[in-house]
Write a protein that holds these residues in place. Structure first.
Motif, PDB file in Angstrom:
ATOM      1  N   SER A 274     -24.707 -17.914 -14.438  1.00  0.00           N
ATOM      2  CA  SER A 274     -25.536 -16.734 -14.672  1.00  0.00           C
ATOM      3  C   SER A 274     -26.927 -17.089 -15.176  1.00  0.00           C
TER       4      SER A 274
ATOM      5  N   LYS B 285     -23.931 -11.570 -10.215  1.00  0.00           N
ATOM      6  CA  LYS B 285     -22.540 -11.309  -9.835  1.00  0.00           C
ATOM      7  C   LYS B 285     -22.282  -9.812  -9.917  1.00  0.00           C
TER       8      LYS B 285
ATOM      9  N   LYS C 169     -17.078 -12.686 -16.927  1.00  0.00           N
ATOM     10  CA  LYS C 169     -17.635 -13.021 -15.615  1.00  0.00           C
ATOM     11  C   LYS C 169     -19.043 -13.583 -15.739  1.00  0.00           C
ATOM     12  N   TYR C 170     -19.776 -13.104 -16.745  1.00  0.00           N
ATOM     13  CA  TYR C 170     -21.138 -13.576 -16.986  1.00  0.00           C
ATOM     14  C   TYR C 170     -21.203 -14.609 -18.114  1.00  0.00           C
TER      15      TYR C 170
END
Length: 359
Positions: A215, A222, A315-316
């Motif tokens: 990221s 994403k 996710k990040y």
């Protein structure tokens, strides 16, 4: 018959001696005016779930305490002196539980640290680290490289694991990832033998660090989906690919987070100033309390608000809020990444510069 009993006795002694050879004998002595008579003292370590595993306990007498015992492994541990009359009167001291005589005394004016453990090789290394670190506390740019160098030097013993556990949360992601990747197979094997708990944490951090690096600035954003105030699914992609948007500021925040709330007027100013030029905000809240979230976002309904789960933060690679990511809609790339462990201190100024340079 007596001969057989004698042989059996010798064999039993040998078994006991061999068993003891695999354990470590330690003696911990604490002495300080801070250790009031009657205070309870606990020796423990934390398991992989951050739960205390108690090894021993005692009571202070004559402003001192003593622990004697054997340990199956050399590990980082904690001694806690608890004032039974004051719920906030607890003194915690970290040490390496290893063979030998470990001494814990009072305030050290040279390091400004209370109750430093010394007397054995690894505890002396920790003491040396504490003294040398004082040279860097006012120089953040040098502090973490110094800490990382100590971790590398002690990566095959519990000191490295202890320092990693203590400081990795504040380390920049790139430094953390480089540090983890520098561990050899042999070093990791040593970690597993000495501290399986630390090894597990390192593997977890490796996964988080890899996600966070994906990221960083220059990488593609994403996509994910959150729930809008009207409980509809809204994707980040739908906002980034909106032709009217040039840049999208993705923020992770929560209503209970004071720094997040302090950010909101700053973001509102940016929005009011540059929205006509294609600046949009996608605010992803991690609130559990939907009612509280709905109440707060009434003041910020001009941009896209969604509520998401912790899995989206993972996710990040986001471990704490607030976190900010500026996305270039024309390329889908992240231009600015600002998180707890990968700070872009002037992220709002960089957004201003981005729009002002095109004037």
């Amino acid at each position: 018959m007596k001969r057989h009993l004698y042989v059996l006795f010798v064999l039993l002694v040998m078994v006991v001696l061999m068993s003891c050879a695999n354990k470590t004998d330690y003696l911990i002595k604490g002495s300080s005016s801070d250790f009031a008579d009657g205070n309870k003292v606990y020796l423990f370590y934390l398991d992989t779930n951050e739960k205390p595993v108690f090894i021993d306990s005692t009571v202070c007498k004559n402003n001192s305490f003593v622990f004697r015992g054997v340990s199956d492994t050399i590990r980082a541990a904690t001694v806690a002196v608890v004032d039974t009359l004051n719920s906030e009167g607890e003194i915690s001291m970290d040490l390496i539980l290893e063979p030998g005589n470990i001494s814990i005394e009072g305030f050290d004016p040279e390091t400004s640290h209370l109750h430093v453990a010394t007397g054995t090789s690894l505890n002396n290394v920790l003491d040396k680290f504490s003294r040398e670190m004082m040279l860097y506390v006012n120089n953040p740019d040098s502090l973490f490289p110094f800490i990382a160098s100590y971790i590398r030097e002690n990566i095959d013993n519990p000191v490295g694991g202890f320092l990693f556990d203590r400081y990795h949360f504040s380390m920049p992601w790139d430094m953390k990832l480089d540090l983890i990747n520098s561990m050899s197979v042999g070093q990791k094997a040593s970690y597993a033998a000495l501290s399986k708990e630390t090894l597990m944490r390192i593997e977890q951090e490796k996964e988080r660090a890899a996600k966070a690096r994906e990221s960083f600035s220059g990488n593609l954003y994403k996509d994910f989906t959150g729930k809008s105030p009207s409980d509809e699914d809204v994707s980040l992609k739908s906002v980034v690919e909106d032709d009217s948007n040039t840049y999208v500021l993705l923020i992770f925040w929560a209503t209970w987070c004071a720094p997040c709330r302090a950010d909101m007027p700053v973001i509102a100013d940016l929005y009011n100033q540059y929205h006509d030029k294609g600046f949009e905000v996608f605010a992803a809240s991690i609130d559990d309390n939907r009612t509280a979230w709905l109440k707060v976002i009434k003041d910020y309904s001009q941009w896209r608000n969604v509520i998401v789960g912790d899995d989206i933060c993972d996710k990040y690679g986001v471990k704490g809020v607030p976190a900010h990511f500026l996305i270039d809609c024309s390329t889908g790339k992240v231009l600015i990444a600002d998180t707890w462990t990968h700070r872009t201190l002037n992220w709002s100024d960089e957004i201003v510069s981005l729009f002002e340079k095109d004037k």
